[in-house]
Enzyme design. Structure first.
Site, PDB file in Angstrom:
ATOM      1  N   TYR A  67     -11.137 -22.697  42.453  1.00 48.76           N
ATOM      2  CA  TYR A  67     -10.119 -21.672  42.034  1.00 48.76           C
ATOM      3  C   TYR A  67      -9.572 -21.561  43.548  1.00 48.76           C
ATOM      4  O   TYR A  67      -8.096 -21.530  43.477  1.00 48.76           O
ATOM      5  CB  TYR A  67     -10.479 -20.507  41.982  1.00 48.76           C
ATOM      6  CG  TYR A  67     -11.292 -20.262  40.620  1.00 48.76           C
ATOM      7  CD1 TYR A  67     -11.237 -21.070  39.543  1.00 48.76           C
ATOM      8  CD2 TYR A  67     -12.363 -19.245  40.241  1.00 48.76           C
ATOM      9  CE1 TYR A  67     -11.744 -21.078  38.196  1.00 48.76           C
ATOM     10  CE2 TYR A  67     -12.927 -19.236  39.304  1.00 48.76           C
ATOM     11  CZ  TYR A  67     -12.667 -19.993  38.020  1.00 48.76           C
ATOM     12  OH  TYR A  67     -13.237 -19.828  36.860  1.00 48.76           O
ATOM     13  N   LEU A  83      -9.600 -14.417  34.278  1.00 46.38           N
ATOM     14  CA  LEU A  83     -11.017 -14.668  34.331  1.00 46.38           C
ATOM     15  C   LEU A  83     -11.812 -13.430  33.875  1.00 46.38           C
ATOM     16  O   LEU A  83     -10.866 -12.423  33.477  1.00 46.38           O
ATOM     17  CB  LEU A  83     -11.101 -14.736  35.727  1.00 46.38           C
ATOM     18  CG  LEU A  83     -10.852 -15.966  36.874  1.00 46.38           C
ATOM     19  CD1 LEU A  83     -11.007 -15.703  38.173  1.00 46.38           C
ATOM     20  CD2 LEU A  83     -11.449 -17.032  35.934  1.00 46.38           C
ATOM     21  N   HIS A  88     -11.635 -10.124  38.161  1.00 43.59           N
ATOM     22  CA  HIS A  88     -10.149  -9.740  38.311  1.00 43.59           C
ATOM     23  C   HIS A  88      -9.874  -9.409  39.977  1.00 43.59           C
ATOM     24  O   HIS A  88      -8.786  -9.886  40.460  1.00 43.59           O
ATOM     25  CB  HIS A  88      -9.642  -8.886  37.461  1.00 43.59           C
ATOM     26  CG  HIS A  88      -9.735  -9.304  35.929  1.00 43.59           C
ATOM     27  ND1 HIS A  88      -9.110  -8.483  35.107  1.00 43.59           N
ATOM     28  CD2 HIS A  88      -9.935 -10.505  35.303  1.00 43.59           C
ATOM     29  CE1 HIS A  88      -9.099  -9.134  33.602  1.00 43.59           C
ATOM     30  NE2 HIS A  88      -9.370 -10.250  34.130  1.00 43.59           N
ATOM     31  N   LYS A 106      -5.690  -7.962  31.526  1.00 46.21           N
ATOM     32  CA  LYS A 106      -6.108  -6.526  31.052  1.00 46.21           C
ATOM     33  C   LYS A 106      -7.562  -6.378  30.931  1.00 46.21           C
ATOM     34  O   LYS A 106      -7.985  -7.412  30.377  1.00 46.21           O
ATOM     35  CB  LYS A 106      -5.497  -5.793  30.033  1.00 46.21           C
ATOM     36  CG  LYS A 106      -5.136  -6.695  28.784  1.00 46.21           C
ATOM     37  CD  LYS A 106      -6.506  -7.458  28.022  1.00 46.21           C
ATOM     38  CE  LYS A 106      -7.309  -6.422  27.561  1.00 46.21           C
ATOM     39  NZ  LYS A 106      -8.704  -7.371  26.749  1.00 46.21           N
ATOM     40  N   ASP A 188     -12.711  -3.766  26.957  1.00 49.28           N
ATOM     41  CA  ASP A 188     -12.051  -4.817  26.275  1.00 49.28           C
ATOM     42  C   ASP A 188     -11.086  -4.372  25.316  1.00 49.28           C
ATOM     43  O   ASP A 188      -9.834  -4.349  25.529  1.00 49.28           O
ATOM     44  CB  ASP A 188     -13.087  -5.887  25.778  1.00 49.28           C
ATOM     45  CG  ASP A 188     -12.326  -7.144  25.283  1.00 49.28           C
ATOM     46  OD1 ASP A 188     -12.017  -7.809  25.702  1.00 49.28           O
ATOM     47  OD2 ASP A 188     -12.373  -7.219  23.636  1.00 49.28           O
TER      48      ASP A 188
HETATM   49  N1  LIG Z   1      -3.903 -10.532  26.642  1.00 49.56           N
HETATM   50  C1  LIG Z   1      -4.601 -10.972  25.599  1.00 49.56           C
HETATM   51  O1  LIG Z   1      -4.233 -10.664  24.383  1.00 49.56           O
HETATM   52  C2  LIG Z   1      -6.164 -11.166  25.794  1.00 49.56           C
HETATM   53  C3  LIG Z   1      -6.641 -10.740  27.062  1.00 49.56           C
HETATM   54  N2  LIG Z   1      -7.865 -11.241  27.418  1.00 49.56           N
HETATM   55  C4  LIG Z   1      -8.517 -10.939  28.782  1.00 49.56           C
HETATM   56  O2  LIG Z   1      -8.478 -12.207  29.330  1.00 49.56           O
HETATM   57  C5  LIG Z   1      -9.868 -12.483  30.088  1.00 49.56           C
HETATM   58  C6  LIG Z   1     -10.423 -13.774  29.658  1.00 49.56           C
HETATM   59  O3  LIG Z   1     -10.720 -13.606  28.377  1.00 49.56           O
HETATM   60  P1  LIG Z   1     -10.996 -15.103  27.449  1.00 49.56           P
HETATM   61  O4  LIG Z   1     -10.014 -15.981  27.675  1.00 49.56           O
HETATM   62  O5  LIG Z   1     -11.572 -14.757  26.133  1.00 49.56           O
HETATM   63  O6  LIG Z   1     -12.279 -15.376  28.201  1.00 49.56           O
HETATM   64  P2  LIG Z   1     -13.064 -16.880  28.430  1.00 49.56           P
HETATM   65  O7  LIG Z   1     -14.546 -16.697  27.972  1.00 49.56           O
HETATM   66  O8  LIG Z   1     -12.095 -18.000  27.935  1.00 49.56           O
HETATM   67  O9  LIG Z   1     -13.302 -16.934  30.070  1.00 49.56           O
HETATM   68  C7  LIG Z   1     -12.293 -17.125  30.746  1.00 49.56           C
HETATM   69  C8  LIG Z   1     -12.784 -17.921  32.001  1.00 49.56           C
HETATM   70  O10 LIG Z   1     -13.655 -17.278  32.764  1.00 49.56           O
HETATM   71  C9  LIG Z   1     -14.071 -18.202  33.746  1.00 49.56           C
HETATM   72  N3  LIG Z   1     -15.405 -17.675  34.285  1.00 49.56           N
HETATM   73  C10 LIG Z   1     -15.674 -17.673  35.611  1.00 49.56           C
HETATM   74  N4  LIG Z   1     -16.818 -17.121  36.156  1.00 49.56           N
HETATM   75  C11 LIG Z   1     -17.246 -17.217  34.491  1.00 49.56           C
HETATM   76  C12 LIG Z   1     -18.729 -16.565  34.716  1.00 49.56           C
HETATM   77  N5  LIG Z   1     -19.709 -16.233  35.425  1.00 49.56           N
HETATM   78  N6  LIG Z   1     -19.072 -16.740  33.139  1.00 49.56           N
HETATM   79  C13 LIG Z   1     -18.182 -17.252  31.950  1.00 49.56           C
HETATM   80  N7  LIG Z   1     -16.867 -17.444  32.448  1.00 49.56           N
HETATM   81  C14 LIG Z   1     -16.536 -17.498  33.791  1.00 49.56           C
HETATM   82  C15 LIG Z   1     -14.162 -19.409  32.810  1.00 49.56           C
HETATM   83  O11 LIG Z   1     -13.481 -20.379  33.778  1.00 49.56           O
HETATM   84  P3  LIG Z   1     -13.889 -21.655  33.970  1.00 49.56           P
HETATM   85  O12 LIG Z   1     -13.076 -22.627  33.033  1.00 49.56           O
HETATM   86  O13 LIG Z   1     -13.496 -22.033  35.521  1.00 49.56           O
HETATM   87  O14 LIG Z   1     -15.519 -21.982  33.817  1.00 49.56           O
HETATM   88  C16 LIG Z   1     -13.407 -19.247  31.727  1.00 49.56           C
HETATM   89  O15 LIG Z   1     -12.811 -20.516  31.458  1.00 49.56           O
HETATM   90  C17 LIG Z   1     -10.287 -11.213  30.082  1.00 49.56           C
HETATM   91  O16 LIG Z   1      -9.940 -10.485  30.935  1.00 49.56           O
HETATM   92  C18 LIG Z   1     -10.113 -10.451  28.674  1.00 49.56           C
HETATM   93  O17 LIG Z   1     -10.031  -8.964  28.582  1.00 49.56           O
HETATM   94  C19 LIG Z   1      -8.587 -11.649  26.357  1.00 49.56           C
HETATM   95  C20 LIG Z   1      -8.224 -12.008  25.260  1.00 49.56           C
HETATM   96  C21 LIG Z   1      -6.878 -11.672  24.766  1.00 49.56           C
HETATM   97  O1  LIG Z   2      -7.232  -8.538  24.888  1.00 50.46           O
HETATM   98  C1  LIG Z   2      -7.829  -8.702  23.625  1.00 50.46           C
HETATM   99  O2  LIG Z   2      -6.900  -8.845  22.642  1.00 50.46           O
HETATM  100  C2  LIG Z   2      -7.595  -9.194  21.249  1.00 50.46           C
HETATM  101  C3  LIG Z   2      -9.071  -8.816  21.355  1.00 50.46           C
HETATM  102  O3  LIG Z   2      -9.559  -9.555  20.124  1.00 50.46           O
HETATM  103  C4  LIG Z   2      -9.839  -9.312  22.544  1.00 50.46           C
HETATM  104  O4  LIG Z   2     -11.019  -8.735  22.571  1.00 50.46           O
HETATM  105  C5  LIG Z   2      -9.265  -8.726  23.735  1.00 50.46           C
HETATM  106  O5  LIG Z   2      -9.826  -9.226  24.847  1.00 50.46           O
END
Ligand SMILES: NC(=O)C1=CN([C@@H]2O[C@H](COP(=O)(O)OP(=O)(O)OC[C@H]3O[C@@H](n4cnc5c(N)ncnc54)[C@H](OP(=O)(O)O)[C@@H]3O)[C@@H](O)[C@H]2O)C=CC1
Ligand SMILES: O=C1OC[C@@H](O)[C@H](O)[C@H]1O
Length: 372
Positions: A67, A83, A88, A106, A188
């Site tokens: 990163y 992340l 964050h 978020k 979440d």
């Molecule tokens: N705006 C929206 O609609 C949404 C927002 N979100 C938000 O986005 C963020 C990520 O969610 P999502 O994409 O589902 O997450 P993921 O499970 O895909 O994780 C995101 C990244 O986190 C990294 N990472 C770094 N350290 C760790 C660790 N110790 N364990 C696991 N992963 C790690 C990984 O990076 P690497 O590739 O480097 O290993 C992974 O690719 C959250 O904050 C969530 O609230 C999620 C879903 C919808």
């Molecule tokens: O941001 C999000 O939007 C959709 C949900 O399903 C998810 O848990 C959340 O991370």
């Protein structure tokens, strides 16, 4: 889902993505295709092989194996931070320190104090920082709010928000169930509920009650949370507004055999009727706004585009595409149509902390990385 790819400007904003995150294709990579002033330039992942596979799949030209290497690149103008919540703060502070604008997933962090520090640094460095509450940029939600605040149905009395996914949708190893990474239902999905009631009422709540259901008995990871809030200084009512927020990351199946449908609904009860918006988090795919004035038949609407002249958007734009438009406008010193301020993000985290305190759970862990 498959927007047109538009030709890019001469010097578009070059985004770098931290982590090969599941959400990045929907939230940034696909929306960027139709934005003339954005390219997805780079991705970094902890595992370089994984980063390369992700880059190939999403046609991202540059890969970094850490990163920090991505942040050190002079060719990255803006960073997307998807992340886990607990990272964050650390990586947004590092990105801002490196002089990058940040689109931050978020919830903005695990603690109100961390969020305050991030926005303080962004202001000091004259950089754009936006908490990606994408629903706030979509016309359907603006229409929903407009119906309430216009007073057509009389004063706002109460709000009810339900955001629930069925058990099994997120695997047990998901970041959402990991306390150290800032997991938990209220942090979440519940953060949408808190955000939307604060936005619609234009005021801050008192958390009167909160109760958590723990995930597989794991201490401090809420699988589900219900909370009752009071707003006593909203400009949209001369009396108290009550809000009930329910969220569930793993709702048990009906009779143990039928998964329940995902639910993302908000209902407002006003003095003379109700208004309900379904799928308010992802209105671009499907939603309906039902206005039911007492004694009259309900009216159903949808809203995919802002009305009137000089308004941005196409009816196929997702919440994320509208959000990206606002982010780029801000970076380019143009006035975005809508925005979420740093003060708003800090107040949001204060409200989230109050929910955890009321539920008797520990706050999500503070980052152990300090910035001076
Ligand atoms: N705006 C929206 O609609 C949404 C927002 N979100 C938000 O986005 C963020 C990520 O969610 P999502 O994409 O589902 O997450 P993921 O499970 O895909 O994780 C995101 C990244 O986190 C990294 N990472 C770094 N350290 C760790 C660790 N110790 N364990 C696991 N992963 C790690 C990984 O990076 P690497 O590739 O480097 O290993 C992974 O690719 C959250 O904050 C969530 O609230 C999620 C879903 C919808
Ligand atoms: O941001 C999000 O939007 C959709 C949900 O399903 C998810 O848990 C959340 O991370």
């Amino acid at each position: 889902l498959d927007p047109p790819v538009v030709p890019k400007n001469e010097a578009p904003l070059r985004f770098g993505i931290l982590g090969a995150a599941n959400i990045a294709p929907s939230a940034l990579i696909t929306p960027a295709r139709s934005h003339p002033d954005v390219v997805i330039y780079a991705v970094a992942a902890r595992d370089e092989t994984r980063a390369r596979a992700y880059a190939r799949k999403h046609r991202i030209p540059v890969v970094f194996s850490s990163y920090q290497d991505l942040l050190d690149s002079p060719d990255v103008d803006a960073v997307y931070n998807p992340l886990p919540n607990g990272l964050h703060f650390e990586w947004t502070m590092k990105a801002l320190t490196a002089g990058k604008h940040v689109l931050l997933e978020k919830p903005s962090s695990n603690r109100a104090e961390e969020t305050r520090q991030m926005f303080e640094l962004a202001t000091k460095k004259n950089l754009v920082l936006l908490e990606a509450f994408h629903y706030r940029f979509h016309p359907a939600n603006h229409r929903f709010k407009e119906i309430i605040t216009s007073g057509t149905l009389g004063e706002l009395r109460s709000l009810q928000v339900d955001t629930r996914m069925f058990s099994g949708f997120f695997p047990a190893r998901d970041i959402r169930f990991n306390y150290e990474l800032g997991g938990g239902a209220a942090a979440d999905m519940g953060c949408y509920g808190l955000s939307v009631v604060r936005w619609v009422t234009d005021s801050e709540p008192i958390v009167e009650f909160a109760k958590a259901e723990l995930f597989n008995g794991r201490a401090d990871v809420d699988r589900a949370m219900v909370s009752d809030l009071i707003f006593d200084s909203s400009p949209h009512s001369s009396s108290r507004i009550y809000a009930h927020i329910a969220c569930d990351l793993a709702r048990p199946w009906k009779f143990g055999i039928l998964p329940t449908l995902p639910t993302f609904n908000i209902t407002a009860t006003c003095a003379r009727g109700t208004v309900r918006c379904t799928f308010f988090i992802m209105p671009a795919f499907i939603h309906s706004i039902t206005i039911h004035e007492n004694g009259k038949p309900p009216i159903k609407e949808t809203r995919y585009k802002f009305l009137g002249e000089n308004t941005i958007g196409k009816d196929w734009w997702t919440t994320y595409r509208y959000q990206l438009e606002a982010f780029v406008n801000r970076v380019r010193n143009r006035n975005p149509q809508h925005w979420i301020s740093g003060d708003d993000s800090v107040a949001q985290m204060r409200a989230l902390e109050a929910v955890y305190v009321k539920a008797g759970l520990q706050l999500r862990p503070a980052s152990n990385v300090e910035f001076h």
